[in-house]
Design a protein around this motif. Structure first.
Motif, PDB file in Angstrom:
ATOM      1  N   UNK A 131      -6.872 -11.240  -6.471  1.00  0.00           N
ATOM      2  CA  UNK A 131      -6.737 -10.172  -5.620  1.00  0.00           C
ATOM      3  C   UNK A 131      -8.070 -10.022  -4.361  1.00  0.00           C
ATOM      4  N   UNK A 132      -9.170 -10.746  -4.453  1.00  0.00           N
ATOM      5  CA  UNK A 132     -10.053 -10.671  -3.566  1.00  0.00           C
ATOM      6  C   UNK A 132      -9.431 -11.375  -2.387  1.00  0.00           C
ATOM      7  N   UNK A 150      -6.528  -3.747  -1.977  1.00  0.00           N
ATOM      8  CA  UNK A 150      -7.634  -3.856  -2.886  1.00  0.00           C
ATOM      9  C   UNK A 150      -7.881  -2.617  -3.508  1.00  0.00           C
ATOM     10  N   UNK A 151      -8.073  -1.662  -2.616  1.00  0.00           N
ATOM     11  CA  UNK A 151      -8.576  -0.218  -2.911  1.00  0.00           C
ATOM     12  C   UNK A 151      -7.433   0.497  -3.447  1.00  0.00           C
ATOM     13  N   UNK A 152      -6.424   0.452  -2.789  1.00  0.00           N
ATOM     14  CA  UNK A 152      -5.062   1.039  -3.478  1.00  0.00           C
ATOM     15  C   UNK A 152      -4.526   0.478  -4.865  1.00  0.00           C
ATOM     16  N   UNK A 153      -4.781  -0.708  -5.019  1.00  0.00           N
ATOM     17  CA  UNK A 153      -4.568  -1.407  -6.539  1.00  0.00           C
ATOM     18  C   UNK A 153      -5.332  -0.761  -7.425  1.00  0.00           C
ATOM     19  N   UNK A 198       0.865  -1.309  -0.085  1.00  0.00           N
ATOM     20  CA  UNK A 198      -0.054   0.031  -0.052  1.00  0.00           C
ATOM     21  C   UNK A 198       0.750   1.120  -0.119  1.00  0.00           C
ATOM     22  N   UNK A 199       2.010   1.146   0.699  1.00  0.00           N
ATOM     23  CA  UNK A 199       2.974   2.393   1.285  1.00  0.00           C
ATOM     24  C   UNK A 199       3.284   2.680  -0.239  1.00  0.00           C
ATOM     25  N   UNK A 200       3.797   1.658  -0.845  1.00  0.00           N
ATOM     26  CA  UNK A 200       4.765   1.555  -2.090  1.00  0.00           C
ATOM     27  C   UNK A 200       3.881   2.206  -3.210  1.00  0.00           C
ATOM     28  N   UNK A 201       2.643   1.979  -3.478  1.00  0.00           N
ATOM     29  CA  UNK A 201       1.798   2.374  -4.432  1.00  0.00           C
ATOM     30  C   UNK A 201       1.614   3.802  -4.235  1.00  0.00           C
ATOM     31  N   UNK A 202       1.410   4.496  -3.071  1.00  0.00           N
ATOM     32  CA  UNK A 202       1.136   5.721  -2.999  1.00  0.00           C
ATOM     33  C   UNK A 202       2.534   6.555  -3.097  1.00  0.00           C
TER      34      UNK A 202
END
Length: 250
Positions: free
Chosen positions: A109-110, A117-120, A86-90
């Motif tokens: 992904x589920x 999931x939301x950040x992806x 999550x942090x890396x995506x942001x």
């Protein structure tokens, strides 16, 4: 020998490179740290290989980020990996857009935590119009899972009367894989020196060239990518044929 971009033949580039990113835990152990420390330091390697492929003009890069088997690891490590994702995506979304990278995922992904999931979904949407490298993250993925899912969908089509069994061929199966529409990888890189494919893209790597490097993933840099591509460019890809068939003497 120092491997540089200048050594690479731009006319013989693979369209699709896949990477089994291995060795984070051993890298951390050598540093006297917890395994999650290795995962955190692996972000630099992901950035390096992504930028390196983008600069060369590679069209697809698939990274084996988290397998279905990885769910059996200690909870603290899994939780740390999900938080890191999550942090890396942001943190990386701006860089991805600046470099024209389009993000995609394959896998179940589920099974990921809801915030992952939301950040992806957010990151995929933010990069969907980019025209450069397509970066595919294999998350909660395994080759056997993917093939099983494809078989289930095909069986349902047959059961519903929408597909005749005699009409099923290799292309049918490929159409139901999660990589449908994406060319098979021509080059598979595995780090840390392990000699196995670890349930990764089992259908797709039937004729993929393998490159095994002893480099642990957190230490992977563009130079190792160049070395792998140079090795690939020096090989003859025969696809079951003989050299004489590929290069007939006139």
């Amino acid at each position: 020998m120092a491997f540089t971009k200048e050594h690479i033949d731009p006319n013989k580039l693979p369209q699709h490179i896949a990477v089994i990113m291995d060795g984070n835990g051993r890298w951390a152990k050598k540093k006297g740290a917890l395994r999650i420390f290795g995962h955190r330091n692996a972000v630099d390697a992901v950035r390096e290989v992504t930028e390196g492929c983008g600069e060369l003009g590679i069209k697809y890069l698939t990274l084996y980020a988290f397998s279905t088997e990885n769910w059996s690891r200690p909870k603290a490590e899994v939780d740390g990996l999900m938080e890191l994702l999550v942090n890396t995506l942001k943190q990386e979304i701006k860089r991805l857009n600046e470099n024209g990278v389009k993000l995609k995922t394959i896998g179940d992904i589920t099974q990921l935590p809801k915030n992952c999931q939301e950040n992806l979904s957010w990151a995929i949407d933010k990069t969907k119009d980019n025209k450069g490298l397509t970066l595919i993250l294999a998350l909660s993925y395994s080759g056997r899972w993917e093939i099983t899912e494809a078989v289930r969908e095909i069986a349902n089509k047959v059961k519903a009367g929408n597909l005749q069994p005699d009409a099923i061929n290799e292309q049918t199966i490929e159409n139901y894989l999660k990589t449908s529409g994406i060319p098979d990888p021509e080059l598979l890189i595995r780090t840390s020196g392990e000699l196995r494919v670890s349930n990764f893209l089992l259908w797709q790597i039937a004729y993929t060239e393998l490159f095994i490097t002893p480099t642990l993933w957190p230490d992977f840099r563009k130079e190792t990518l160049y070395e792998a591509i140079l090795s690939y460019q020096q090989r003859e890809r025969r696809f079951g044929k003989t050299s004489e068939q590929l290069n007939p003497v006139s």
